[in-house]
Structure formats: structure tokens, C-alpha cells
Design a protein around this motif. Structure first.
Motif, PDB file in Angstrom:
ATOM      1  N   THR A 508       0.810  -1.221   0.000  1.00  0.00           N
ATOM      2  CA  THR A 508       0.000   0.000   0.000  1.00  0.00           C
ATOM      3  C   THR A 508       0.840   1.266   0.000  1.00  0.00           C
ATOM      4  N   THR A 509       2.139   1.157   0.298  1.00  0.00           N
ATOM      5  CA  THR A 509       2.979   2.348   0.393  1.00  0.00           C
ATOM      6  C   THR A 509       4.195   2.216  -0.513  1.00  0.00           C
ATOM      7  N   ARG A 510       4.753   3.359  -0.862  1.00  0.00           N
ATOM      8  CA  ARG A 510       5.980   3.406  -1.649  1.00  0.00           C
ATOM      9  C   ARG A 510       7.193   3.298  -0.721  1.00  0.00           C
ATOM     10  N   PRO A 511       8.404   3.051  -1.286  1.00  0.00           N
ATOM     11  CA  PRO A 511       9.600   2.994  -0.442  1.00  0.00           C
ATOM     12  C   PRO A 511       9.766   4.252   0.390  1.00  0.00           C
ATOM     13  N   HIS A 512      10.151   4.075   1.639  1.00  0.00           N
ATOM     14  CA  HIS A 512      10.152   5.165   2.619  1.00  0.00           C
ATOM     15  C   HIS A 512      11.080   6.304   2.218  1.00  0.00           C
ATOM     16  N   LEU A 513      12.316   5.993   1.793  1.00  0.00           N
ATOM     17  CA  LEU A 513      13.301   7.033   1.513  1.00  0.00           C
ATOM     18  C   LEU A 513      13.235   7.557   0.083  1.00  0.00           C
ATOM     19  N   ILE A 514      12.354   7.009  -0.752  1.00  0.00           N
ATOM     20  CA  ILE A 514      12.243   7.455  -2.144  1.00  0.00           C
ATOM     21  C   ILE A 514      10.937   8.206  -2.362  1.00  0.00           C
ATOM     22  N   GLY A 515       9.820   7.587  -1.980  1.00  0.00           N
ATOM     23  CA  GLY A 515       8.513   8.208  -2.190  1.00  0.00           C
ATOM     24  C   GLY A 515       8.040   8.963  -0.972  1.00  0.00           C
ATOM     25  N   LYS A 516       8.871   9.861  -0.433  1.00  0.00           N
ATOM     26  CA  LYS A 516       8.490  10.617   0.762  1.00  0.00           C
ATOM     27  C   LYS A 516       7.324  11.563   0.501  1.00  0.00           C
ATOM     28  N   LYS A 517       7.231  12.056  -0.705  1.00  0.00           N
ATOM     29  CA  LYS A 517       6.261  13.100  -1.013  1.00  0.00           C
ATOM     30  C   LYS A 517       4.831  12.578  -0.982  1.00  0.00           C
ATOM     31  N   ASN A 518       4.637  11.369  -1.480  1.00  0.00           N
ATOM     32  CA  ASN A 518       3.304  10.786  -1.560  1.00  0.00           C
ATOM     33  C   ASN A 518       3.455   9.286  -1.353  1.00  0.00           C
ATOM     34  N   ARG A 519       3.423   8.834  -0.129  1.00  0.00           N
ATOM     35  CA  ARG A 519       3.774   7.463   0.185  1.00  0.00           C
ATOM     36  C   ARG A 519       2.667   6.471  -0.146  1.00  0.00           C
ATOM     37  N   VAL A 520       1.432   6.862  -0.043  1.00  0.00           N
ATOM     38  CA  VAL A 520       0.328   5.922  -0.239  1.00  0.00           C
ATOM     39  C   VAL A 520       0.075   5.754  -1.735  1.00  0.00           C
TER      40      VAL A 520
END
Length: 535
Positions: A508-520
Motif C-alpha cells: 500500500t505504500t511506496r519505499p520510505h526514503l524514495i517516495g516521501k512526497k506521496n507514500r500511499v
């Protein structure tokens, strides 16, 4: 930190003040055209050295035939069919019945009317800078000059021989998309756009290389990608000051973080579906004209073990294959060194029956295990490179037959033991298992270091080498992102797509350190989970 630490990259940046002053003076010295058609054509021809592939045509247009026009294009790069149908035919036939000068208003010159009223091709630009005109002409565009005007029309009608969209050759899958990038920049961006029909998908164009003027495109999704990483990509590309970039590999060497590390810090792929999935996770793609491999940043260590086939199979199968790649990576890295360490220093670790069998095999071998491994490894590397460089029809057959014949002959001659041939063969086979060719090359280099440590210190040398390897991996960064994430720093939520592959409805989420802007990236897993069958 969001800046480049690459010392090698600094060499590509002008350092001296004299070089900076020369570059500034070149930028200020903008050569413009004159109003004479003959002088402008002569200037362009002299600049290009009167090359034979530059075609020049002078015609007269208008109802009275009193307007002289010059047309220049590059043979082989320009679509001559559209040039004939939509430019020459319009100028020479259709305009004979129209007096364009009557349509020219006091606030509008003739060349603007010609662009707005007469020509029916797609993109047309008014240009006065000679450097821009030369670049456009050499890129396949048609140049239209008009006598009495110090500006030209640059008409976009490029067309050259290119390879059609075909199946990827370096990254094949059993189940999944069979489309691959080709060498055309616009075809590659179109393949990405076809998969991501999002208005937030941004494609920024740049030219790299003072002489080649290679077109590249920075592709990212605006509301997902980290703006700091996007800005870092722009910064590194703007710093490049080089004569030419002829492929993605050359560009990778200019913008990578660690030039002397055996591990790649930039991912590449020739599959549009892979690049599209990376963009949806928040990464940035760099498309280079003239190469079918698209660069993707930032790159992580675990990313080189991921394959699109992992997500096209059932979860259990995908997880098993993913975990198998990591095991194969360890075997290809450590198998020869562990064999040397055990047979040379730690014979007590082997069962007595196996120890007796190995001793019997090595009885007539004149070399120690370290020399045996070097002979076999170097021989296999030579065979592998020879198979790649030879024609495709005989390359694979030669490498297989060569390895079989040489291995059998070496055992019968008593140069190496049969067990050594088995160990080297298993090592070679497992080196092809990882999904990325770049990580396999890294293992081929590091393997020799572990062989030397095992021959010197035994198992203790292997342990020391592993510690140094882990420290090196943890010290690497790719465009500001830790190379070993989500393992170091450890993030529990990102483990769902590391060593195993969880069901897609759990991601349900993107990688923490890459997709910080929009994680869901999707709805919660409870509502996305497939409903159980009704009884």
C-alpha cells in the motif's frame, strides 16, 4: 546530503578561470543571419564545410514568382516525403494562386504569415541564431530561408532509419510485456507515456555534449518524486562539460556517485514496464537518445534482484524465485573461496569420506587449490568474453563446447581436480541468476578478492572480507539515498518487497526514503484484499 560526492565527476566540470571565461565569451558571441539569401546559404555551407549530405534548393514562390526562397535539409535524417508533399508542393504550386504579400499586415512580417497561413506541417519555429539553425539542420529538420529576412523557419520533419519496437534482448521474461525500448528518444518516452497516462508525468528535455548534442529526457511524476532528488539530477546533468555522450553508459559514468565502487549506483532497463513501475515508486528516469537502455535513479542494492516476472507470478512463486536470486548471489561470491579455505586450512570441517575423496582427486594435481581456482576462473572468464564478442550464431556453442572440452581435458591431464571443475561451474551458473547483468559483473570482480583472502587467511579471511564488503555497501549512496535501504537503515514497512514478494494488495505504500512526497499508492490492504468465495 543532496549533492554529488563523486570525485570523478568533478573532472568533467571546467575548473580554470580561463576555461570559464572562454565558455562565457562563446555564449555571448551569438552569430545572427543577414538579410541576403545568398550570404546566409553561403554562411551555413561554409560552417558545415560544404558537406555532401547537406542538400540545398533555391526556388521562387508567390503569385508573381518574385520571392526567392532557400531550403536546406540533411539527406538521410529528413523525411523527404513530407518535404515534397507539405513544403515544396505548397510553396511552388499552392502559393502561385495566393498573393501572400497582400495578407501581410503592418504589424506582421511576411515570414510569420507564411508560417501561419501557408505551411501545413506540424512544428515550425522562427530562429535567428546561426548555432541553433546548424543544430536543427544536423538533427534532421528542414531550414527555410527567405530573401530579405534575417530569420528562418525551422520545420520539424525528422525521419531516419530506426529499429522497430521489439522484444527486449537483455532482460527477458516468460510472463509479462514483450515490448522493449529502441534507440529513438521519442519512441521511448511514448512507451512510458502510454503506460502512465497521468498529467503529472513530466518529461524535461536537455542536450548533452558540445559536439554530439545528444538529446536526453528527464522523466518523473511530479506529485510522487522527491523534488530534492529531481533537482540533484538536473544539477549533475548541467555540470557535464564534454565533447560528446554517445550512450547511457557514458552518461552514467559522468553522474554516478562512486566511480571506483564495483557496485552500480544507477539502475538501467530496456523494459518500459520496469521503468514505469520505478516511476510510480518515486524514482527518476533518464532517457538517452541513441540507446535502448533507460537509466533510473536512485538505485538500491535490492533493486538489482527484482524482476517484473516476480509480480506476474503468484506470490509464493515470486517470493521463492526472489529468495533464490539472493542465494545464488552468495554462492557465486563465496563458493570458490570457501572451497580453498576448507581444503587448505580447515580440513577437519569435512566428513572423513568426503575428505578422502578430495585427497584422492588431488593426489596427482601439481598446483595448490588457489592456483587451480585462478586457472579455471580466468579460463572461464576468457570463454565468456569470447562467446559475447563472437557472432551470435556460434558464440553460445563455442563457449559451451570450449568449457566442456577444456574442463574435461584439464582433469584428464591432471592439472585440476574434478571437484574444482564442479565448483567453478556452479559458480559460473549462479552468477547468471540475478536479474541484473551489472550486479553479476560486480560479483565477478569481488570474487577474486575473496579467493585471495581465503588462500591467505582461510575462513577468517572470508569473514574479514564480508565485514569490509558490508561496510562498503552501507557507505554507498545513490543520489542521496542510502544504497542498502531498506536493510540499512532498516525499515519494517519496506520489507514486503525485499527478500520476498508479498501480495500486491499488501503493498500500500511506496519505499520510505524514495517516495516521501506521496507514500500511499493504493487503498488500505483490508479493503483491497480479494474477497473469499461465497459458499
Amino acid at each position: 546530503m543532496w549533492y554529488s560526492k563523486n570525485k570523478n565527476q568533478k573532472a568533467s566540470i571546467p575548473q580554470s578561470s580561463e576555461t570559464n571565461q572562454a565558455a562565457e565569451s562563446n555564449q555571448k558571441a551569438v552569430i545572427k543571419l543577414k538579410t541576403s539569401l545568398q550570404q546566409n546559404i553561403q554562411t551555413i555551407q561554409n560552417t558545415l564545410g560544404k558537406s555532401s549530405d547537406i542538400v540545398t534548393r533555391e526556388i521562387r514562390i508567390g503569385k508573381q514568382g518574385n520571392i526567392k526562397v532557400g531550403i536546406l535539409y540533411t539527406d538521410g535524417l529528413t523525411d523527404t516525403a513530407s518535404l515534397q508533399d507539405f513544403i515544396l508542393e505548397t510553396l511552388m504550386l499552392d502559393l502561385n494562386e495566393i498573393d501572400l504579400q497582400e495578407k501581410t499586415s503592418p504589424n506582421q512580417n511576411f515570414i510569420s504569415v507564411l508560417k501561419d497561413v501557408a505551411l501545413t506541417v506540424g512544428e515550425i519555429k522562427e530562429v535567428t541564431n546561426l548555432e541553433v539553425i546548424i543544430t536543427s539542420l544536423l538533427s534532421g529538420e528542414t531550414i527555410l530561408l527567405i530573401d530579405g529576412y534575417a530569420q528562418v523557419l525551422v520545420i520539424s520533419n525528422k525521419k531516419w532509419a530506426e529499429r522497430a519496437v521489439s522484444e527486449p534482448t537483455a532482460q527477458t521474461v516468460v510472463r509479462g510485456s514483450q515490448e522493449g525500448f529502441n534507440e529513438n528518444l521519442r519512441v521511448n518516452t511514448a512507451l512510458i507515456r502510454r503506460r502512465i497516462k497521468d498529467p503529472n508525468l513530466r518529461i524535461e528535455s536537455k542536450e548533452i555534449g558540445m559536439r554530439t548534442k545528444t538529446n536526453i529526457a528527464i522523466v518523473y511524476i511530479q506529485d510522487i518524486a522527491n523534488e530534492k532528488i529531481v533537482e540533484e539530477v538536473r544539477l549533475r546533468l548541467n555540470r557535464i562539460d564534454i565533447d560528446g555522450v554517445l550512450g547511457g553508459g557514458s552518461l552514467e559514468g559522468l553522474i554516478q556517485d562512486s566511480a571506483y565502487s564495483p557496485f552500480p549506483t544507477i539502475f538501467n532497463s530496456e523494459r518500459p514496464d520496469v521503468v514505469a513501475s520505478e516511476l510510480l515508486e518515486g524514482r527518476i528516469a533518464i532517457v538517452v537518445d541513441g540507446t535502448p537502455f533507460v537509466l533510473v535513479v536512485p538505485a538500491l542494492f535490492v533493486q538489482f534482484f527484482q524482476s517484473p516476472e516476480d509480480y506476474n507470478q503468484r506470490t509464493i512463486i515470486g517470493s521463492l524465485v526472489r529468495f533464490l536470486r539472493f542465494i545464488a548471489f552468495g554462492i557465486s561470491l563465496l563458493a570458490p573461496s570457501v572451497y580453498i579455505a576448507i581444503t587448505t586450512f580447515h580440513q577437519a570441517m569435512l566428513p572423513p569420506s568426503l575428505l578422502i575423496s578430495l585427497a584422492a582427486q588431488r593426489e596427482g594435481v601439481p598446483f595448490p587449490a588457489f592456483i587451480e581456482v585462478l586457472i579455471m576462473e580466468v579460463t572461464f572468464e576468457i570463454l565468456r568474453e569470447a562467446g559475447i564478442r563472437m557472432p551470435r550464431s556460434i558464440g553460445s556453442a563455442m563457449s559451451i563446447v570450449g568449457a566442456f572440452v577444456i574442463g574435461t581435458a584439464a582433469v584428464e591431464a591432471g592439472l585440476v581436480s574434478a571437484m574444482m571443475v564442479i565448483v567453478v561451474s556452479i559458480t559460473a551458473i549462479t552468477s547468471f541468476v540475478p536479474a541484473s547483468y551489472e550486479i553479476a559483473i560486480s560479483v565477478r570482480i569481488i570474487r577474486f578478492l575473496f579467493i585471495a583472502l581465503a588462500a591467505t587467511f582461510g575462513i577468517f579471511g572470508i569473514v574479514i572480507g564480508l565485514i569490509a564488503l558490508v561496510l562498503h555497501l552501507c557507505s554507498l549512496r545513490s543520489f542521496g539515498v542510502p544504497y542498502m535501504s531498506p536493510l540499512a537503515p532498516f525499515n519494517i514497512s519496506d520489507q514486503k518487497d525485499t527478500f520476498i514478494v508479498l501480495p500486491i494488495w499488501k503493498m500500500t505504500t511506496r519505499p520510505h526514503l524514495i517516495g516521501k512526497k506521496n507514500r500511499v499508492k493504493q487503498q488500505d490492504s483490508a479493503s483491497a484484499k480479494p474477497a473469499p468465495p461465497k459458499k
